[in-house]
Motif scaffolding. Structure first.
Motif, mmCIF file in Angstrom:
data_model
loop_
_atom_site.group_PDB
_atom_site.id
_atom_site.type_symbol
_atom_site.label_atom_id
_atom_site.label_comp_id
_atom_site.label_asym_id
_atom_site.label_seq_id
_atom_site.Cartn_x
_atom_site.Cartn_y
_atom_site.Cartn_z
ATOM 1 N N ILE A 35 -11.900 63.859 17.900
ATOM 2 C CA ILE A 35 -12.406 62.538 18.269
ATOM 3 C C ILE A 35 -11.936 62.189 19.685
ATOM 4 O O ILE A 35 -10.777 62.397 20.043
ATOM 5 C CB ILE A 35 -11.998 61.441 17.259
ATOM 6 N N SER A 36 -12.846 61.684 20.461
ATOM 7 C CA SER A 36 -12.544 61.291 21.829
ATOM 8 C C SER A 36 -11.672 60.037 21.839
ATOM 9 O O SER A 36 -11.870 59.140 21.017
ATOM 10 C CB SER A 36 -13.860 61.007 22.562
ATOM 11 N N PRO A 37 -10.740 59.946 22.777
ATOM 12 C CA PRO A 37 -9.941 58.718 22.899
ATOM 13 C C PRO A 37 -10.805 57.479 23.184
ATOM 14 O O PRO A 37 -10.363 56.361 22.965
ATOM 15 C CB PRO A 37 -9.008 59.006 24.077
ATOM 16 N N ILE A 38 -12.024 57.682 23.617
ATOM 17 C CA ILE A 38 -12.941 56.562 23.866
ATOM 18 C C ILE A 38 -13.475 56.006 22.542
ATOM 19 O O ILE A 38 -13.667 54.806 22.389
ATOM 20 C CB ILE A 38 -14.092 56.993 24.792
ATOM 21 N N LEU A 39 -13.696 56.878 21.553
ATOM 22 C CA LEU A 39 -14.224 56.466 20.252
ATOM 23 C C LEU A 39 -13.132 56.101 19.251
ATOM 24 O O LEU A 39 -13.366 55.352 18.306
ATOM 25 C CB LEU A 39 -15.087 57.587 19.661
ATOM 26 N N TYR A 40 -11.934 56.613 19.463
ATOM 27 C CA TYR A 40 -10.837 56.430 18.514
ATOM 28 C C TYR A 40 -10.473 54.967 18.268
ATOM 29 O O TYR A 40 -10.261 54.575 17.105
ATOM 30 C CB TYR A 40 -9.633 57.245 18.981
ATOM 31 N N PRO A 41 -10.411 54.097 19.285
ATOM 32 C CA PRO A 41 -10.060 52.701 19.011
ATOM 33 C C PRO A 41 -11.010 52.022 18.020
ATOM 34 O O PRO A 41 -10.562 51.258 17.151
ATOM 35 C CB PRO A 41 -10.143 52.027 20.381
ATOM 36 N N THR A 42 -12.298 52.312 18.118
ATOM 37 C CA THR A 42 -13.275 51.723 17.200
ATOM 38 C C THR A 42 -13.021 52.207 15.776
ATOM 39 O O THR A 42 -13.117 51.433 14.819
ATOM 40 C CB THR A 42 -14.708 52.047 17.640
ATOM 41 N N GLN A 43 -12.662 53.483 15.618
ATOM 42 C CA GLN A 43 -12.345 54.033 14.293
ATOM 43 C C GLN A 43 -11.125 53.330 13.703
ATOM 44 O O GLN A 43 -11.115 52.960 12.530
ATOM 45 C CB GLN A 43 -12.091 55.539 14.387
ATOM 46 N N ILE A 44 -10.116 53.120 14.521
ATOM 47 C CA ILE A 44 -8.903 52.443 14.063
ATOM 48 C C ILE A 44 -9.229 51.022 13.616
ATOM 49 O O ILE A 44 -8.846 50.589 12.528
ATOM 50 C CB ILE A 44 -7.834 52.421 15.177
ATOM 51 N N ASN A 60 1.713 54.268 22.734
ATOM 52 C CA ASN A 60 0.997 54.102 23.995
ATOM 53 C C ASN A 60 1.453 55.080 25.079
ATOM 54 O O ASN A 60 1.355 54.801 26.258
ATOM 55 C CB ASN A 60 1.047 52.647 24.481
ATOM 56 N N ASN A 61 1.947 56.232 24.656
ATOM 57 C CA ASN A 61 2.253 57.287 25.616
ATOM 58 C C ASN A 61 0.944 57.927 26.058
ATOM 59 O O ASN A 61 -0.002 58.017 25.275
ATOM 60 C CB ASN A 61 3.121 58.371 24.973
ATOM 61 N N ASP A 62 0.887 58.393 27.279
ATOM 62 C CA ASP A 62 -0.249 59.164 27.776
ATOM 63 C C ASP A 62 -1.569 58.443 27.497
ATOM 64 O O ASP A 62 -1.737 57.279 27.831
ATOM 65 C CB ASP A 62 -0.203 60.567 27.158
ATOM 66 N N VAL A 63 -2.517 59.096 26.841
ATOM 67 C CA VAL A 63 -3.832 58.520 26.573
ATOM 68 C C VAL A 63 -3.766 57.421 25.499
ATOM 69 O O VAL A 63 -4.677 56.617 25.368
ATOM 70 C CB VAL A 63 -4.849 59.629 26.214
ATOM 71 N N GLY A 64 -2.664 57.337 24.766
ATOM 72 C CA GLY A 64 -2.469 56.276 23.787
ATOM 73 C C GLY A 64 -2.473 54.899 24.431
ATOM 74 O O GLY A 64 -2.841 53.907 23.797
ATOM 75 N N TYR A 65 -2.093 54.831 25.714
ATOM 76 C CA TYR A 65 -2.125 53.562 26.446
ATOM 77 C C TYR A 65 -3.554 53.034 26.525
ATOM 78 O O TYR A 65 -3.802 51.849 26.307
ATOM 79 C CB TYR A 65 -1.534 53.772 27.847
ATOM 80 N N GLN A 66 -4.504 53.931 26.808
ATOM 81 C CA GLN A 66 -5.927 53.555 26.858
ATOM 82 C C GLN A 66 -6.399 53.074 25.492
ATOM 83 O O GLN A 66 -7.131 52.093 25.391
ATOM 84 C CB GLN A 66 -6.791 54.764 27.233
ATOM 85 N N VAL A 67 -6.003 53.782 24.450
ATOM 86 C CA VAL A 67 -6.430 53.448 23.094
ATOM 87 C C VAL A 67 -5.898 52.076 22.697
ATOM 88 O O VAL A 67 -6.650 51.232 22.202
ATOM 89 C CB VAL A 67 -5.992 54.539 22.093
ATOM 90 N N ALA A 68 -4.614 51.831 22.942
ATOM 91 C CA ALA A 68 -4.019 50.532 22.589
ATOM 92 C C ALA A 68 -4.705 49.396 23.341
ATOM 93 O O ALA A 68 -5.015 48.351 22.757
ATOM 94 C CB ALA A 68 -2.523 50.549 22.879
ATOM 95 N N ASN A 69 -4.963 49.592 24.619
ATOM 96 C CA ASN A 69 -5.635 48.555 25.401
ATOM 97 C C ASN A 69 -7.071 48.339 24.935
ATOM 98 O O ASN A 69 -7.550 47.209 24.895
ATOM 99 C CB ASN A 69 -5.577 48.870 26.892
ATOM 100 N N ASN A 73 -8.604 44.854 24.101
ATOM 101 C CA ASN A 73 -9.548 44.312 25.084
ATOM 102 C C ASN A 73 -11.013 44.549 24.740
ATOM 103 O O ASN A 73 -11.827 43.642 24.857
ATOM 104 C CB ASN A 73 -9.247 44.873 26.473
ATOM 105 N N GLU A 74 -11.376 45.753 24.343
ATOM 106 C CA GLU A 74 -12.779 46.070 24.060
ATOM 107 C C GLU A 74 -13.184 45.696 22.638
ATOM 108 O O GLU A 74 -14.280 45.211 22.409
ATOM 109 C CB GLU A 74 -13.045 47.546 24.332
#
Length: 168
Positions: A35-44, A60-69, A73-74
């Motif tokens: 799963i892409s980190p772009i789609l993962y937040p919606t799944q969560i 929120n390490n590495d790409v987890g920062y993007q996911v948490a934000n 935000n999104e």
């Protein structure tokens, strides 16, 4: 929630724990290594909503920062934990009213040490019941490596790290 890059190696994973009564129980899990980190937040968020608007603690390490934000935000999800760095006091849960506040938690050596110690205590005291094959499989290959803990070579620890964050 633990995040990977979605390239078929580590897993993006999360665990949902019912902590309304003791012993706590794992009631759901998710793990996907593509799963892409772009789609993962919606799944969560979709899953968290299904579980009574569950609170989310995202590394929120590495790409987890993007996911948490993106969760905040999104997806405009409000039940996301916020942490603050307190210098020598370590990382603490926060209301988010600080310049050093972050969505989620950075998995530092100290956070991991506290989480692993607490997780061990929860398991040994039967306060956290683990009845999932993948979690038990990961725990069986989770070992000390230097001054930290991680999966042995050729194994994963993504579900275990979700439990470590819960225990922290």
């Amino acid at each position: 929630a633990d995040t990977s890059h979605g390239k078929g190696m580590d897993y993006s994973a999360f665990v949902i724990i019912d902590n309304t009564e003791s012993p706590y129980k794992v009631v759901a899990k998710y793990r996907d290594n593509e799963i892409s980190p772009i789609l993962y937040p919606t799944q969560i968020v979709t899953t968290a909503i299904q579980y009574n608007d569950a609170s989310i603690l995202c590394e929120n390490n590495d790409v987890g920062y993007q996911v948490a934000n993106a969760i905040h935000n999104e997806n405009e999800y409000e039940n996301l934990y916020v942490t603050t760095k307190r210098g020598r006091g370590g990382i603490k849960l926060s209301a988010g009213f600080s310049r050093s506040a972050d969505f989620g938690v950075k998995t530092t050596v100290a956070v991991k040490r506290i989480g692993c110690t607490n997780l061990k205590s929860l398991i040994e005291s039967n306060t956290l019941l683990l009845e999932d094959f993948h979690i038990i499989e990961e725990l069986s290959a989770f070992a000390v490596h230097g001054t930290s803990w991680e999966a042995e070579q050729g194994h994963n620890d993504d579900l275990v790290m979700c439990l470590v964050l819960f225990a922290w």
